[in-house]
Design a protein around this motif. Structure first.
Motif, PDB file in Angstrom:
ATOM      1  N   ARG A  76       0.847  -1.184   0.000  1.00 44.72           N
ATOM      2  CA  ARG A  76       0.000   0.000   0.000  1.00 44.72           C
ATOM      3  C   ARG A  76       0.886   1.237   0.000  1.00 44.72           C
ATOM      4  O   ARG A  76       1.851   1.302   0.749  1.00 44.72           O
ATOM      5  CB  ARG A  76      -0.892  -0.028   1.237  1.00 44.72           C
ATOM      6  N   ASN A  77       0.556   2.213  -0.842  1.00 44.81           N
ATOM      7  CA  ASN A  77       1.260   3.484  -0.859  1.00 44.81           C
ATOM      8  C   ASN A  77       0.866   4.220   0.420  1.00 44.81           C
ATOM      9  O   ASN A  77      -0.311   4.515   0.626  1.00 44.81           O
ATOM     10  CB  ASN A  77       0.850   4.281  -2.100  1.00 44.81           C
ATOM     11  N   PRO A  78       1.838   4.527   1.300  1.00 44.64           N
ATOM     12  CA  PRO A  78       1.488   5.162   2.569  1.00 44.64           C
ATOM     13  C   PRO A  78       0.894   6.566   2.427  1.00 44.64           C
ATOM     14  O   PRO A  78       0.125   6.990   3.283  1.00 44.64           O
ATOM     15  CB  PRO A  78       2.806   5.202   3.337  1.00 44.64           C
ATOM     16  N   LYS A  79       1.233   7.265   1.343  1.00 44.38           N
ATOM     17  CA  LYS A  79       0.692   8.620   1.146  1.00 44.38           C
ATOM     18  C   LYS A  79      -0.756   8.590   0.692  1.00 44.38           C
ATOM     19  O   LYS A  79      -1.598   9.321   1.200  1.00 44.38           O
ATOM     20  CB  LYS A  79       1.520   9.382   0.113  1.00 44.38           C
ATOM     21  N   THR A  80      -1.039   7.756  -0.312  1.00 46.89           N
ATOM     22  CA  THR A  80      -2.367   7.777  -0.935  1.00 46.89           C
ATOM     23  C   THR A  80      -3.270   6.661  -0.457  1.00 46.89           C
ATOM     24  O   THR A  80      -4.483   6.725  -0.644  1.00 46.89           O
ATOM     25  CB  THR A  80      -2.236   7.656  -2.464  1.00 46.89           C
ATOM     26  N   GLY A  81      -2.679   5.603   0.147  1.00 50.70           N
ATOM     27  CA  GLY A  81      -3.479   4.463   0.564  1.00 50.70           C
ATOM     28  C   GLY A  81      -3.789   3.514  -0.585  1.00 50.70           C
ATOM     29  O   GLY A  81      -4.451   2.502  -0.397  1.00 50.70           O
ATOM     30  N   GLU A  82      -3.317   3.864  -1.784  1.00 46.76           N
ATOM     31  CA  GLU A  82      -3.580   3.049  -2.972  1.00 46.76           C
ATOM     32  C   GLU A  82      -2.844   1.710  -2.862  1.00 46.76           C
ATOM     33  O   GLU A  82      -1.696   1.648  -2.459  1.00 46.76           O
ATOM     34  CB  GLU A  82      -3.098   3.814  -4.210  1.00 46.76           C
ATOM     35  N   GLU A  83      -3.549   0.622  -3.251  1.00 50.50           N
ATOM     36  CA  GLU A  83      -2.914  -0.685  -3.260  1.00 50.50           C
ATOM     37  C   GLU A  83      -1.981  -0.791  -4.461  1.00 50.50           C
ATOM     38  O   GLU A  83      -2.342  -0.358  -5.556  1.00 50.50           O
ATOM     39  CB  GLU A  83      -3.955  -1.799  -3.304  1.00 50.50           C
ATOM     40  N   VAL A  84      -0.782  -1.335  -4.223  1.00 51.49           N
ATOM     41  CA  VAL A  84       0.196  -1.519  -5.297  1.00 51.49           C
ATOM     42  C   VAL A  84       0.778  -2.918  -5.180  1.00 51.49           C
ATOM     43  O   VAL A  84       0.747  -3.529  -4.105  1.00 51.49           O
ATOM     44  CB  VAL A  84       1.336  -0.474  -5.231  1.00 51.49           C
ATOM     45  N   GLN A  85       1.318  -3.417  -6.284  1.00 49.62           N
ATOM     46  CA  GLN A  85       1.985  -4.714  -6.286  1.00 49.62           C
ATOM     47  C   GLN A  85       3.485  -4.463  -6.115  1.00 49.62           C
ATOM     48  O   GLN A  85       4.089  -3.742  -6.907  1.00 49.62           O
ATOM     49  CB  GLN A  85       1.705  -5.454  -7.601  1.00 49.62           C
ATOM     50  N   ILE A  86       4.081  -5.052  -5.080  1.00 46.77           N
ATOM     51  CA  ILE A  86       5.512  -4.913  -4.852  1.00 46.77           C
ATOM     52  C   ILE A  86       6.197  -6.030  -5.630  1.00 46.77           C
ATOM     53  O   ILE A  86       5.858  -7.208  -5.482  1.00 46.77           O
ATOM     54  CB  ILE A  86       5.852  -4.978  -3.351  1.00 46.77           C
TER      55      ILE A  86
END
Length: 146
Positions: A76-86
């Motif tokens: 999760r992007n800590p700034k936007t809360g958007e889910e991302v694939q690492i």
């Protein structure tokens, strides 16, 4: 140290820097600054080259550095809360060897820092091979970028 005093006197933890390591190697082996720097740099270059090739680096009496593959995972992007694939990646993990663990345990129980070996005796029980920088394989001297 007072008997009631906490084990940690300060939150500030000194670090053993590469420059300090070079200085200590020079003192203990009787090398000038350039020779000690070449030895320390060469050691780290060989370690990095081996790890980059996927080889484990095992140092008897100290521990081992191993490459581990981490799989892809959700994050999760800590700034936007958007889910991302690492993305999957390789990481280096260090595991202390039994001799090192025993020493750390003994020093912790004695509530005093590890004492350095007397000058000239730090390497007394270890086989040491000293090679000039020109003796290292060319591929080990190349900087690695991953």
């Amino acid at each position: 140290m007072k008997p009631d005093a906490p084990f940690v006197d300060s939150l500030e933890v000194p670090a053993l820097t590469k420059a300090t390591l070079i200085s200590l190697v020079g003192e203990q082996l009787g090398l000038n600054g350039r020779e000690a720097a070449d030895m320390v740099e060469g050691f780290f270059e060989l370690m990095q080259a081996g790890l980059c090739r996927g080889e484990d680096v095992k140092l008897a009496g100290f521990g081992s550095f191993e490459i581990h593959q981490k799989g892809a995972r959700p994050g999760r992007n800590p700034k936007t809360g958007e889910e991302v694939q690492i993305a999957p990646r390789r990481v280096v993990k260090f595991s202390a060897g039994p001799k090192f663990k025993r020493r750390m345990k003994n020093e912790r129980e004695a509530k005093q820092p590890c004492a350095p070996a007397p000058a000239g005796q730090a390497l007394a029980n270890e086989a040491v091979v000293v090679r000039p920088r020109s003796a290292f394989p060319e591929e080990a001297r190349q900087p690695t970028r991953t």
